[in-house]
Scaffold this motif. Structure first.
Motif, PDB file in Angstrom:
ATOM      1  N   UNK A 108       1.089   5.611 -19.472  1.00 38.71           N
ATOM      2  CA  UNK A 108       0.401   4.319 -19.441  1.00 38.71           C
ATOM      3  C   UNK A 108       0.935   3.454 -18.301  1.00 38.71           C
ATOM      4  N   UNK A 109       2.240   3.555 -18.058  1.00 38.37           N
ATOM      5  CA  UNK A 109       2.893   2.671 -17.092  1.00 38.37           C
ATOM      6  C   UNK A 109       2.458   2.959 -15.655  1.00 38.37           C
ATOM      7  N   UNK A 110       2.211   4.224 -15.332  1.00 39.69           N
ATOM      8  CA  UNK A 110       1.817   4.576 -13.965  1.00 39.69           C
ATOM      9  C   UNK A 110       0.529   3.856 -13.535  1.00 39.69           C
ATOM     10  N   UNK A 111      -0.547   3.911 -14.337  1.00 45.19           N
ATOM     11  CA  UNK A 111      -1.741   3.159 -13.932  1.00 45.19           C
ATOM     12  C   UNK A 111      -1.539   1.642 -13.953  1.00 45.19           C
ATOM     13  N   UNK A 112      -0.657   1.154 -14.859  1.00 46.31           N
ATOM     14  CA  UNK A 112      -0.367  -0.286 -14.873  1.00 46.31           C
ATOM     15  C   UNK A 112       0.308  -0.701 -13.567  1.00 46.31           C
ATOM     16  N   UNK A 113       1.223   0.127 -13.075  1.00 43.04           N
ATOM     17  CA  UNK A 113       1.852  -0.152 -11.783  1.00 43.04           C
ATOM     18  C   UNK A 113       0.809  -0.215 -10.670  1.00 43.04           C
ATOM     19  N   UNK A 114      -0.169   0.665 -10.743  1.00 44.87           N
ATOM     20  CA  UNK A 114      -1.224   0.657  -9.734  1.00 44.87           C
ATOM     21  C   UNK A 114      -2.024  -0.650  -9.807  1.00 44.87           C
ATOM     22  N   UNK A 115      -2.263  -1.130 -11.039  1.00 48.17           N
ATOM     23  CA  UNK A 115      -2.970  -2.404 -11.210  1.00 48.17           C
ATOM     24  C   UNK A 115      -2.123  -3.548 -10.657  1.00 48.17           C
ATOM     25  N   UNK A 116      -0.797  -3.479 -10.880  1.00 45.72           N
ATOM     26  CA  UNK A 116       0.119  -4.488 -10.344  1.00 45.72           C
ATOM     27  C   UNK A 116      -0.035  -4.601  -8.829  1.00 45.72           C
ATOM     28  N   UNK A 117      -0.010  -3.465  -8.186  1.00 45.83           N
ATOM     29  CA  UNK A 117      -0.079  -3.454  -6.728  1.00 45.83           C
ATOM     30  C   UNK A 117      -1.468  -3.870  -6.251  1.00 45.83           C
ATOM     31  N   UNK A 118      -2.489  -3.357  -6.931  1.00 45.36           N
ATOM     32  CA  UNK A 118      -3.868  -3.701  -6.548  1.00 45.36           C
ATOM     33  C   UNK A 118      -4.098  -5.205  -6.541  1.00 45.36           C
ATOM     34  N   UNK A 119      -3.630  -5.904  -7.591  1.00 46.81           N
ATOM     35  CA  UNK A 119      -3.883  -7.353  -7.666  1.00 46.81           C
ATOM     36  C   UNK A 119      -3.126  -8.113  -6.585  1.00 46.81           C
ATOM     37  N   UNK A 120      -1.903  -7.671  -6.278  1.00 48.87           N
ATOM     38  CA  UNK A 120      -1.151  -8.325  -5.209  1.00 48.87           C
ATOM     39  C   UNK A 120      -1.760  -8.049  -3.850  1.00 48.87           C
ATOM     40  N   UNK A 121      -2.169  -6.810  -3.627  1.00 43.96           N
ATOM     41  CA  UNK A 121      -2.775  -6.431  -2.352  1.00 43.96           C
ATOM     42  C   UNK A 121      -4.070  -7.208  -2.124  1.00 43.96           C
ATOM     43  N   UNK A 122      -4.871  -7.349  -3.178  1.00 42.15           N
ATOM     44  CA  UNK A 122      -6.124  -8.107  -3.052  1.00 42.15           C
ATOM     45  C   UNK A 122      -5.837  -9.564  -2.701  1.00 42.15           C
ATOM     46  N   UNK A 123      -4.810 -10.140  -3.332  1.00 45.80           N
ATOM     47  CA  UNK A 123      -4.450 -11.536  -3.061  1.00 45.80           C
ATOM     48  C   UNK A 123      -3.980 -11.712  -1.622  1.00 45.80           C
ATOM     49  N   UNK A 124      -3.124 -10.801  -1.161  1.00 47.90           N
ATOM     50  CA  UNK A 124      -2.597 -10.911   0.194  1.00 47.90           C
ATOM     51  C   UNK A 124      -3.700 -10.717   1.220  1.00 47.90           C
ATOM     52  N   UNK A 156       0.833  -1.199   0.000  1.00 44.78           N
ATOM     53  CA  UNK A 156       0.000   0.000   0.000  1.00 44.78           C
ATOM     54  C   UNK A 156       0.872   1.255   0.000  1.00 44.78           C
ATOM     55  N   UNK A 157       1.991   1.204   0.728  1.00 43.88           N
ATOM     56  CA  UNK A 157       2.930   2.328   0.723  1.00 43.88           C
ATOM     57  C   UNK A 157       3.498   2.540  -0.675  1.00 43.88           C
ATOM     58  N   UNK A 158       3.738   1.437  -1.396  1.00 45.67           N
ATOM     59  CA  UNK A 158       4.217   1.528  -2.768  1.00 45.67           C
ATOM     60  C   UNK A 158       3.222   2.230  -3.675  1.00 45.67           C
ATOM     61  N   UNK A 159       1.950   1.949  -3.476  1.00 48.59           N
ATOM     62  CA  UNK A 159       0.913   2.619  -4.258  1.00 48.59           C
ATOM     63  C   UNK A 159       0.946   4.124  -4.012  1.00 48.59           C
ATOM     64  N   UNK A 160       1.090   4.493  -2.751  1.00 44.68           N
ATOM     65  CA  UNK A 160       1.168   5.916  -2.421  1.00 44.68           C
ATOM     66  C   UNK A 160       2.376   6.587  -3.038  1.00 44.68           C
ATOM     67  N   UNK A 161       3.523   5.872  -3.061  1.00 44.47           N
ATOM     68  CA  UNK A 161       4.752   6.425  -3.639  1.00 44.47           C
ATOM     69  C   UNK A 161       4.598   6.680  -5.138  1.00 44.47           C
ATOM     70  N   UNK A 162       3.931   5.754  -5.834  1.00 48.72           N
ATOM     71  CA  UNK A 162       3.724   5.911  -7.281  1.00 48.72           C
ATOM     72  C   UNK A 162       2.830   7.116  -7.568  1.00 48.72           C
TER      73      UNK A 162
END
Length: 374
Positions: free
Chosen positions: A278-294, A107-113
């Protein structure tokens, strides 16, 4: 004799889910690869990536197969299966705390991005990703795997995009990799350990502690042990390629990533502003899917998914994580929590090897009946 049913569609979905789970904030931002491998230079970093992937492949092969065969009613039961009741319980609770800590790091990573690219407050990115992840986790295991199974390959493609740009630079400046490999080792980046080989091994142990329950859950969703193991190994292979290319990209673009919380986004912005857009929102999707899994994995310790109890606990964990995720800078959180996690996996590996190869009858495990949904 083991059922050998294999559906290639299922293999691709499960492998994609593995990639989506694995490429969280630490990986997608580039901080994880940077601190564990890139800071050692290209030769040692890539060799370390191979060692890391071989160890991770063994963990994945073993636990995906175990999850499919045992069909644990609670994925944390695998700790008791390998370690016995008392040590297994200790590992269970340690794993829960650890996974939740990594959830906060992501979640901290999402905030940093959000802050680095959009100039918006760290808390905004943290809260948005946390709420989206909660909504996905509430859908249950099967639906989550279907969703993130599609997201995984998208993550790989965008990570590869910035790496291809680095390879293009190398064609024009073939000596750059060697020069920057020496410079990056004294550039002042935080590192997981002082030894490149130990960093690679430590990262693999971190992978075991981080992913063990997800491996068991994913394996249980397959139709046969063979299908489960192929799925897991395919996912590990894709991650290996991404890691190697990311090491090269971070070393090539050393001057670009200095002082950046999110190296991959800094590289994308340098290569092409449109790519970064494009990459910034993709990074957010990366984190979102991992956060949801965890979040789902942690909450499953306390309740079966898609129950009222599960929903309430998941919501409570989300609220706490939303606020604690803004307390420390992202790179500091990665440097503190991830190496500790790696050390904790060493003893668990010893238990796994002992039961798998030395004494299969050690720590007899009686599978409890399925939990009742409330």
């Amino acid at each position: 004799m083991e059922n050998q049913t294999v559906s290639m569609k299922k293999v691709l979905i499960i492998a994609g889910a593995f990639c989506a789970f694995w490429i969280g904030s630490g990986f997608a931002t580039g901080q994880e690869v940077l601190q564990f491998l890139s800071t050692s230079g290209a030769a040692k970093g890539i060799t370390g990536a191979a060692i890391y992937s071989l160890l991770l492949g063994f963990f994945v092969y073993t636990l995906y197969g175990l999850g499919q065969k045992m069909q644990f009613s609670n994925p944390y039961d695998f700790f008791e299966y390998y370690c016995g009741k008392h040590i297994g319980q200790a590992y269970t609770w340690f794993s829960v705390v650890l996974m939740y800590g990594i959830y906060v790091v992501m979640l901290a990573g999402a905030g940093a991005i959000i802050q680095q690219y959009y100039g918006i407050s760290v808390s905004t990115g943290t809260y948005c990703v946390a709420i989206l992840a909660l909504g996905t986790a509430l859908l249950g295991v099967e639906k989550l795997i279907d969703i993130i199974g599609v997201i995984g390959p998208v993550k790989i493609v965008f990570v590869l995009a910035i790496c291809i740009a680095a390879l293009t630079v190398l064609v024009q400046q073939p000596d750059l990799l060697a020069v920057n490999s020496a410079l990056i080792q004294t550039a002042g980046f935080p590192t997981a350990s002082d030894n490149w080989l130990w960093s690679a091994i430590l990262w693999a142990f971190l992978g075991l502690m981080f992913g063990s329950t997800f491996f068991v859950i994913s394996g249980s969703a397959c139709k046969s042990p063979k299908e489960a193991r192929i799925s897991g190994l395919l996912g590990v292979g894709a991650i290996f390629v991404a890691v190697v290319l990311l090491i090269i990209a971070e070393i090539v673009y050393l001057d670009v990533i200095k002082g950046q919380q999110v190296p991959t986004l800094a590289i994308a912005k340098h290569v092409a502003p449109l790519l970064a857009m494009v990459f910034a929102p993709v990074l957010m999707v990366c984190i979102y899917s991992s956060v949801a899994s965890i979040l789902l994995v942690v909450t499953r310790k306390f309740a079966v998914d898609k129950t009222k109890k599960f929903n309430l606990i998941a919501a409570a964990l989300t609220v706490v994580g939303m606020f604690t995720g803004t307390l420390l800078p992202f790179d500091q959180l990665v440097n503190i929590l991830y190496p500790i996690s790696g050390y904790s996996g060493i003893a668990l590996v010893a238990f796994i090897i002992y039961k798998e190869f030395i004494n299969k009858n050690a720590f007899p495990f009686e599978k409890p009946g399925n939990e009742q949904k409330k």
